[in-house]
Design an enzyme around this catalytic site. Structure first.
Site, PDB file in Angstrom:
ATOM      1  N   LYS B 102      39.323  35.542  26.985  1.00  0.00           N
ATOM      2  CA  LYS B 102      38.344  34.584  28.064  1.00  0.00           C
ATOM      3  C   LYS B 102      37.390  35.512  28.437  1.00  0.00           C
ATOM      4  O   LYS B 102      37.519  36.608  28.963  1.00  0.00           O
ATOM      5  CB  LYS B 102      39.406  34.329  29.173  1.00  0.00           C
ATOM      6  CG  LYS B 102      38.530  33.261  30.014  1.00  0.00           C
ATOM      7  CD  LYS B 102      39.266  33.263  31.514  1.00  0.00           C
ATOM      8  CE  LYS B 102      38.080  32.830  32.411  1.00  0.00           C
ATOM      9  NZ  LYS B 102      38.662  32.929  33.884  1.00  0.00           N
ATOM     10  N   GLY B 163      36.753  31.213  43.393  1.00  0.00           N
ATOM     11  CA  GLY B 163      37.600  31.346  44.523  1.00  0.00           C
ATOM     12  C   GLY B 163      37.255  30.579  45.711  1.00  0.00           C
ATOM     13  O   GLY B 163      37.537  30.706  47.066  1.00  0.00           O
ATOM     14  N   ALA B 189      37.597  27.699  37.746  1.00  0.00           N
ATOM     15  CA  ALA B 189      37.190  28.520  38.859  1.00  0.00           C
ATOM     16  C   ALA B 189      36.487  27.241  39.803  1.00  0.00           C
ATOM     17  O   ALA B 189      35.770  26.287  39.454  1.00  0.00           O
ATOM     18  CB  ALA B 189      35.976  29.309  38.452  1.00  0.00           C
ATOM     19  N   GLY B 190      36.883  27.561  40.862  1.00  0.00           N
ATOM     20  CA  GLY B 190      36.343  26.883  42.216  1.00  0.00           C
ATOM     21  C   GLY B 190      37.177  25.503  42.553  1.00  0.00           C
ATOM     22  O   GLY B 190      36.619  25.041  43.678  1.00  0.00           O
ATOM     23  N   ASN B 211      43.545  29.945  39.983  1.00  0.00           N
ATOM     24  CA  ASN B 211      44.201  31.095  40.276  1.00  0.00           C
ATOM     25  C   ASN B 211      44.342  31.124  41.867  1.00  0.00           C
ATOM     26  O   ASN B 211      45.189  30.784  42.393  1.00  0.00           O
ATOM     27  CB  ASN B 211      43.550  32.294  39.809  1.00  0.00           C
ATOM     28  CG  ASN B 211      44.108  33.437  39.739  1.00  0.00           C
ATOM     29  OD1 ASN B 211      45.451  33.655  40.781  1.00  0.00           O
ATOM     30  ND2 ASN B 211      43.911  34.569  39.145  1.00  0.00           N
ATOM     31  N   THR B 212      43.252  31.328  42.524  1.00  0.00           N
ATOM     32  CA  THR B 212      43.036  31.543  44.100  1.00  0.00           C
ATOM     33  C   THR B 212      43.789  30.298  44.651  1.00  0.00           C
ATOM     34  O   THR B 212      44.728  30.664  45.604  1.00  0.00           O
ATOM     35  CB  THR B 212      41.704  31.533  44.380  1.00  0.00           C
ATOM     36  OG1 THR B 212      41.027  32.417  43.728  1.00  0.00           O
ATOM     37  CG2 THR B 212      41.667  31.980  46.085  1.00  0.00           C
TER      38      THR B 212
END
Lengths: 365, 265
Positions: B102, B163, B189-190, B211-212
């Site tokens: 990635k 994040g 992301a986001g 993730n976050t």
């Protein structure tokens, strides 16, 4: 009244847990031999690298409720122990302050929500406006909001480790630095041979990894700086989307800034990236830190099981206490209470639900 | 609807789950393991940059990831130039014995926005070297076209900066990507809420990487389960064919028997 029969006890590892246990066991009348693979005056232990915070509220946000419950014990046990050591000046119960820069204030909101969710009412914090932050720490001028966690404290941890060693010597403890050992039930193997004991206590932290298949080290990096231009009375945590760093004041104008948390067992010196992060966090707290002098960089491995919680294992003639992770000064008192109850073999073992449990997957791995 | 035939195919390999999970920021490895199980994911991303990978010092943690049985997708998070990213990709191929990477090249330190120029440069070289590159990119159409032309057989456009939890910030650009590019697109992301992941899947995106939003939830495993169901629901809705929105309400039951005083003028 029974006096505990004197036993010959070996303590492997002269970090925080090892020193505390050796000292308490000597006071209980046992004959104690303390071993450490490194130097005793500047031990290569996580406890030497640590900043010495006792922060049950803030640490619970990044862990589990039991960390708070065990951490509460620290708030009463440390003052008692320090009184016995005639070292009460090393204990500072002045709370801690949590701040975020205006563009990161959501981090403060998130922290407050996590704290509410973890601990419920009544909240253990007080919300501060800019004047409130300045009233507590006049050196911090750039913050519009903050949280004051009154029920937190910090320790002058290096001096504490020195005093513990002095007390161990004074009570007749037999101390061996630069002596790596292997632990076995009722026996330790030193570089010069085997030696039998009634009981062996293994608290070598990351050094005990050969005995624990799931124990790992988590790299933490710190900077120690000196300046007379800034004064802080209590630890300050800076919330940021990617790093949450803290600054802890130490005697003589010293400050410890920590700590990174990297899933690696790398003990090499601090990286430039980490030192930039730590130093800029410090600088943004107060630009007066710009001329602070960097005294040392610290790198160490926090010993952690897979749940990042401490566990105490017990077999005949061997007790293992390990996995304090990033909570050494916060959780050591509860772990010491537990181990001492285990050795006395009577009465309730405090926090047995967590500490007596095998570390997750430890038996399967 | 037969979901078993609805595999996510990346570089010719089929994956059952459309949920990719990151492995940073969890309160403990145990909590992460629970989240991985609740997510039911097949693929985990992991960062190497700060772990001194050349020394193998991250191995205790990587071992936990290997035990999950998931495909490990090393990333180049934290690299700020094509050269750094290429070097780290080469190292990760050695360490994990995988050509999958990635690819992240960060252009802005504060919001970790991808550097499109460095990304394209690194993607070209890594594809030449035989890597299976999954580039983390912005939602810019031309960048995505160039990455595709360079040989990337899957792209990972952001929903919002890493994040932030802001969801799909630019639906117009994302819709354009979906319409114009015939290549697997994974929103990376986001995202902060399962509803946002469901929306991405409804729009026809092929997967979601999180993730976050999971790791920083108070109960990560529960949140991973919530996202897993949202991703599946969004995918099913996309395959089922969403109705078009209409200008006025149209009653789904006949109104013949409705008393006249219930009608609005």
């Amino acid at each position: 009244m029974n006096t505990p029969s004197q036993r010959r006890i070996a303590v492997a590892g002269a970090g925080l847990l090892g020193r505390l246990l050796a000292w308490r066991l000597l006071r209980d009348g046992h004959a104690v031999t303390l071993y450490d693979a490194g130097a005793l005056d500047t031990p290569p232990a996580a406890a030497w690298a640590a900043a010495g915070m006792v922060a049950p509220l803030a640490e619970t946000v990044v862990s589990e409720r039991c960390v708070y419950d065990m951490g509460r014990v620290a708030l009463t046990r440390w003052p008692e122990w320090l009184a016995e050591l005639e070292a009460t000046e090393l204990w500072h119960r002045r709370g801690s302050l949590v701040v975020a820069h205006p563009q990161d204030e959501n981090e403060l909101t998130q922290f407050r929500r996590d704290l509410d969710d973890a601990l419920g009412a009544p909240p253990g914090y007080r919300e501060l406006d800019a004047a409130g932050v300045r009233a507590l720490e006049p050196g911090l001028t750039g913050f519009r909001h903050g949280l004051f966690l009154a029920d937190e404290a910090h320790l002058d941890n290096r001096e504490l480790l020195n005093r513990l060693l002095e007390a161990i010597h004074a009570l007749g403890g037999d101390c061996h630095g630069h002596t790596p050992v292997e632990t076995h039930p009722g026996e330790v193997t030193t570089p010069v041979g085997r030696r039998a004991f009634d009981l062996v206590i293994d608290c070598r932290g990351h050094g005990a990894r050969p005995r624990h298949p799931t124990l790992r080290g988590v790299r933490g990096e710190t900077l120690h700086v000196h300046t007379d231009e800034v004064h802080l009375s209590r630890p300050v945590r800076l919330m940021h989307p990617r790093y949450q760093l803290y600054v802890v004041p130490k005697p003589g104008g010293r400050f410890v800034i920590g700590a990174t948390s990297i899933e690696s067992e790398d003990r090499s010196p601090i990286s430039l990236q980490s030192s930039l992060e730590l130093a800029s966090a410090l600088y943004t707290l107060s630009p007066a830190f710009a001329e602070a002098r960097i005294l040392e960089q610290g790198v160490n491995l926090r010993p952690a099981f897979r749940d990042n919680l401490p566990h105490v294992s017990r077999e005949d003639g061997l007790i293992g206490a390990n996995g304090l992770f990033r909570h050494g000064y916060l959780l050591a008192p509860a772990v010491v209470d537990h181990v001492l109850a285990e050795i006395r073999d009577k009465g309730e073992r405090p926090f047995a639900a967590v500490l007596s449990e095998a570390a997750p997957q430890e038996s399967l791995a | 609807m037969n979901t078993r035939n609805d595999a996510l195919v990346l570089y010719g390999e089929a994956f059952t789950s459309r949920f990719l999970l990151g492995t940073a920021l969890y309160p403990s490895p145990r909590v992460m393991q629970e989240a991985i199980a609740a997510a039911g994911c097949d693929m985990l991303t992991l960062g190497l940059r700060r772990q001194n990978p050349a020394g193998g010092d991250g191995d205790a943690f990587w071992q936990i990831l290997r035990e999950s049985g998931c495909r490990l997708l090393p990333n180049t998070a934290g690299c700020r130039s094509a050269r750094e990213a290429i070097t780290l990709a080469e190292m990760s191929r050695e360490l994990f014995d995988t050509p999958w990477i990635k690819l992240e090249v960060i252009g802005d330190d504060y919001n970790l926005q991808p550097d499109p120029f460095g990304l394209l440069e690194a993607a070209r070289e890594l594809i030449d070297q035989g890597f299976k590159v999954l580039p983390y990119c912005t939602d810019d159409l031309v960048l995505c076209q160039r990455l595709h032309e360079a040989g990337c057989q899957a792209l990972m456009p952001w929903g919002a900066p890493i994040g932030t939890g802001r969801g799909l910030m630019n639906r117009y650009a994302l819709r354009t990507l979906r319409e114009r590019l015939d290549v697997p697109l994974i929103i990376d992301a986001g995202l902060g809420a399962p509803s946002q992941a469901a929306e991405a899947m409804e729009m026809g995106f092929d997967g979601v990487l999180l993730n976050t939003a999971v790791a920083r939830a108070r109960r990560p495993a529960q949140m991973a389960g919530a996202f897993a169901r949202a991703i599946e629901a969004g995918r099913e809705a996309h395959r089922a064919g969403l109705m078009e929105q209409r200008q006025t309400a149209s009653p789904s039951t006949p109104t013949l028997g409705q008393p006249f005083w219930h009608s609005k003028p």
